[in-house]
Design a protein around this motif. Structure first.
Motif, mmCIF file in Angstrom:
data_model
loop_
_atom_site.group_PDB
_atom_site.id
_atom_site.type_symbol
_atom_site.label_atom_id
_atom_site.label_comp_id
_atom_site.label_asym_id
_atom_site.label_seq_id
_atom_site.Cartn_x
_atom_site.Cartn_y
_atom_site.Cartn_z
ATOM 1 N N ALA B 30 0.826 -1.207 0.000
ATOM 2 C CA ALA B 30 0.000 0.000 0.000
ATOM 3 C C ALA B 30 0.858 1.254 0.000
ATOM 4 O O ALA B 30 0.582 2.213 -0.715
ATOM 5 C CB ALA B 30 -0.917 0.001 1.218
ATOM 6 N N LEU B 31 1.916 1.239 0.769
ATOM 7 C CA LEU B 31 2.787 2.420 0.850
ATOM 8 C C LEU B 31 3.508 2.656 -0.471
ATOM 9 O O LEU B 31 3.623 3.790 -0.924
ATOM 10 C CB LEU B 31 3.809 2.231 1.971
ATOM 11 C CG LEU B 31 3.242 2.290 3.382
ATOM 12 C CD1 LEU B 31 4.261 1.795 4.389
ATOM 13 C CD2 LEU B 31 2.795 3.696 3.739
ATOM 14 N N LEU B 32 3.970 1.586 -1.072
ATOM 15 C CA LEU B 32 4.677 1.749 -2.333
ATOM 16 C C LEU B 32 3.719 2.181 -3.433
ATOM 17 O O LEU B 32 4.086 2.943 -4.319
ATOM 18 C CB LEU B 32 5.401 0.453 -2.710
ATOM 19 C CG LEU B 32 6.540 0.103 -1.753
ATOM 20 C CD1 LEU B 32 7.203 -1.203 -2.145
ATOM 21 C CD2 LEU B 32 7.580 1.208 -1.714
ATOM 22 N N HIS B 33 2.515 1.699 -3.375
ATOM 23 C CA HIS B 33 1.518 2.144 -4.326
ATOM 24 C C HIS B 33 1.223 3.616 -4.129
ATOM 25 O O HIS B 33 1.063 4.372 -5.085
ATOM 26 C CB HIS B 33 0.245 1.314 -4.174
ATOM 27 C CG HIS B 33 -0.728 1.515 -5.291
ATOM 28 N ND1 HIS B 33 -2.081 1.597 -5.093
ATOM 29 C CD2 HIS B 33 -0.550 1.658 -6.621
ATOM 30 C CE1 HIS B 33 -2.691 1.778 -6.257
ATOM 31 N NE2 HIS B 33 -1.794 1.821 -7.186
ATOM 32 N N ALA B 34 1.195 4.030 -2.876
ATOM 33 C CA ALA B 34 0.984 5.441 -2.582
ATOM 34 C C ALA B 34 2.127 6.271 -3.138
ATOM 35 O O ALA B 34 1.929 7.359 -3.651
ATOM 36 C CB ALA B 34 0.871 5.654 -1.071
ATOM 37 N N ARG B 35 3.339 5.723 -3.061
ATOM 38 C CA ARG B 35 4.496 6.451 -3.599
ATOM 39 C C ARG B 35 4.364 6.590 -5.108
ATOM 40 O O ARG B 35 4.707 7.609 -5.697
ATOM 41 C CB ARG B 35 5.791 5.717 -3.222
ATOM 42 C CG ARG B 35 7.039 6.235 -3.889
ATOM 43 C CD ARG B 35 7.217 7.734 -3.770
ATOM 44 N NE ARG B 35 7.348 8.218 -2.434
ATOM 45 C CZ ARG B 35 8.523 8.423 -1.818
ATOM 46 N NH1 ARG B 35 9.637 8.180 -2.442
ATOM 47 N NH2 ARG B 35 8.566 8.887 -0.604
ATOM 48 N N LYS B 37 1.613 6.775 -6.767
ATOM 49 C CA LYS B 37 0.616 7.810 -6.996
ATOM 50 C C LYS B 37 1.199 9.192 -6.740
ATOM 51 O O LYS B 37 0.913 10.141 -7.437
ATOM 52 C CB LYS B 37 -0.602 7.588 -6.090
ATOM 53 C CG LYS B 37 -1.437 6.386 -6.506
ATOM 54 C CD LYS B 37 -2.643 6.198 -5.619
ATOM 55 C CE LYS B 37 -3.697 7.234 -5.880
ATOM 56 N NZ LYS B 37 -4.946 6.949 -5.150
ATOM 57 N N GLN B 38 2.046 9.272 -5.699
ATOM 58 C CA GLN B 38 2.695 10.556 -5.404
ATOM 59 C C GLN B 38 3.498 11.041 -6.585
ATOM 60 O O GLN B 38 3.539 12.213 -6.905
ATOM 61 C CB GLN B 38 3.651 10.375 -4.215
ATOM 62 C CG GLN B 38 3.110 10.737 -2.881
ATOM 63 C CD GLN B 38 4.193 10.619 -1.809
ATOM 64 O OE1 GLN B 38 5.127 9.858 -1.914
ATOM 65 N NE2 GLN B 38 4.029 11.382 -0.755
ATOM 66 N N SER B 116 8.117 -0.449 -8.512
ATOM 67 C CA SER B 116 8.055 0.988 -8.258
ATOM 68 C C SER B 116 7.013 1.691 -9.125
ATOM 69 O O SER B 116 6.239 2.512 -8.663
ATOM 70 C CB SER B 116 9.418 1.627 -8.518
ATOM 71 O OG SER B 116 10.382 1.110 -7.636
#
Lengths: 192, 341
Positions: B30-35, B37-38, B116
């Motif tokens: 989830a965090l990497l997916h958020a990255r 998106k960022q 990534s």
């Protein structure tokens, strides 16, 4: 514990590199979850708060400035903030990760973790008293006795002098004595 | 007494916290997916993958890289032709990420523990064409498997370097070069889901490395009974077999970007190959055999500076065709139906 130079390099990369942030996550997940669980005594709550901590870290790592203090100290400050928010809301939290993913944690896995926690009656009994301390004493007592940190380590983490920590700890223990004495409903847990 | 016991317990308290493993894993994703998106505003994941390949055309590249990544760029372009790429929605991307991450060989190929960047270029017949971390992959959504990929990268892990050095030291010729003080340059790696044929390799292989050994000065050197003056040696290594293919110690004739454009032009100019393309051929990577109309690009190259040829394999429905292209002469020198490669 990660070598400080390696950590510094990783933090620098993590500002732009997802893989580097993932490595930091791998390094600090266990400690962070453990820290939160010891303060909340609830697996479900600890999982939620841990998620918030790392999301917060991810969002703000670009602003992180290396000033010789370990990255873990920054992470703990975020953790303390999130836990404080949790207590202020009396345990009711809105989790903001919905837009990312719905965690699909097997019920049995979470239940097993909670059961293990509940089996540790000594901890739960002590926790139920410590958690009633005002925040400034509570955190010092928890770091000293739950996290097993030395006074200088607590001082570094909280950004205070060792003398201040000694004083806070002493006053915190005095308050604990009064809580235990005055707590008419304090039940002697099994094993006491 | 209770107070005393309380403080005894406080002093000796120990909590076995354990972990909820699935939460740890899922939060990481989830965090990497958020990255991703960022970063999506700053960098289109698709264009990053294409840029990586396009950048090759602006610098001198060894044969292997252009040869193999031409297949990638063709695949990227072809992804648009074949599928009229649609905007990927998050659940589909998450699903594809999960499939990719559960394939240890693919993850080893990209040299990373996590994905990534990812962009679904399109989906046809349950096959998703995906630009991931600067490369192209094909994911079978029905069977939830990675059906094919061809990864080329320049970043070597420490383990890969160690393996390569071990192989170099096993070979008497390269060990001699190293003993003579040759410095090692790690140029590139290539991984594919099924064995690919490269003209420099003895056998088809699914994992190969290109390194160069450079001596400090040009000097007469004898190898295999041949005396020549050379300071750089290009070494192809079959990582699967852990052996070295013939060492290139002569200046190679590289296949550059303009050659590739010419090849495509030659195909269009020839009525036979042009007809196949007109029937809806899609351009895909070198190893993909799953789409109904495909072009599989395989390039062989001779060492002569005045002769450049390319061998192409075309597939229409279940029939395979070979077209030999004379790049210098701008003509298809041979065309015919062949057996399945």
């Amino acid at each position: 514990m990660m070598d400080i130079e390696r950590e510094k390099e990783l933090v620098s990369q993590a500002k732009n590199n997802a893989h580097a942030f993932g490595l930091l996550y791998d390094e600090y997940y266990s400690q962070t979850y453990s820290y939160v669980l010891k303060r909340t005594a609830s697996v479900n709550t600890a999982l939620d708060i841990t998620s918030e901590i790392f999301l917060n870290a991810l969002k703000n790592i670009g602003k992180f400035q290396w000033r010789g203090i370990p990255f873990s100290a920054w992470l703990y400050r975020i953790a303390a903030h999130e836990i404080s928010n949790y207590y202020r809301a009396n345990g009711h939290r809105q989790i903001s990760l919905d837009e990312l993913v719905d965690f699909d944690i097997p019920d049995e896995e979470q239940a097993e973790a909670q059961t293990k926690l509940e089996q540790q009656a000594d901890f739960l009994a002590v926790h139920s008293v410590v958690v009633r301390l005002p925040l400034k004493y509570r955190e010092v007592v928890m770091m000293r006795y739950f996290d097993d940190l030395r006074l200088n380590e607590i001082a570094q983490r909280l950004g205070k002098s060792e003398g201040t920590i000694k004083s806070l700890l002493h006053r915190g223990l005095e308050k604990l004595k009064r809580l235990v004495k005055s707590d008419a409903t304090f039940q002697r847990p099994e094993g006491f | 007494m209770e107070e005393k016991i309380f403080f005894e317990k406080l002093e000796s308290i120990k909590l076995e916290t354990g972990e909820v493993a699935s939460h740890r894993r899922q939060l990481r994703v989830a965090l990497l997916h958020a990255r991703v998106k960022q970063n999506s505003d700053a960098r289109n994941p698709l264009m990053k993958g294409v840029d990586n390949v396009l950048n090759l055309f602006t610098s001198k590249q060894p044969v292997w890289r252009v040869m193999l990544t031409s297949a990638v760029i063709i695949g990227v372009i072809g992804g648009f032709f074949i599928t009229r790429s649609t905007t990927a929605n998050e659940p589909q991307e998450k699903r594809v990420i999960s499939i990719l991450q559960s394939d240890p060989q693919f993850m080893n190929a990209i040299g990373s523990e996590d994905i990534s960047t990812l962009k679904i270029l399109g989906i046809r017949n349950d096959i998703a064409t995906v630009a991931v971390d600067g490369t192209l992959a094909f994911v079978d959504l029905a069977s939830e498997k990675v059906s094919s990929y061809h990864v080329i990268r320049e970043d070597f892990t420490d383990a890969e370097k160690a393996q390569i050095l071990h192989i170099l030291n096993k070979n008497t010729i390269t060990r001699t070069l190293l003993d003579e003080g040759a410095s090692t340059k790690y140029v590139g790696l290539s991984f594919a889901s099924s064995p690919f044929q490269n003209s420099a390799m003895i056998y088809p292989t699914d994992s190969a490395a290109w390194v160069s050994l450079t001596l400090s000065e040009t000097q007469p050197f004898e190898l295999n009974g041949v005396t020549f003056y050379e300071d750089r040696f290009n070494i192809w290594i079959d990582l699967s077999r852990e052996e070295i293919s013939p060492i290139e110690y002569m200046t190679y004739a590289s296949l550059n970007a303009s050659d590739l454009v010419e090849i495509l032009g030659v195909l269009r100019a020839d009525s036979r190959t042009s007809a196949l393309l007109d029937e809806g051929a899609a351009l895909i990577s070198i190893v993909d055999l799953h789409t109904t109309s495909t072009i599989i690009v395989g390039v062989s190259n001779t060492n002569s500076a005045t002769e450049k040829t390319a061998k192409l394999i075309l597939k229409l429905n279940e029939t395979y065709y070979e077209a030999d292209v004379d790049i210098v002469g701008s003509k298809v020198t041979w065309f015919g139906e062949v057996g399945k490669p």
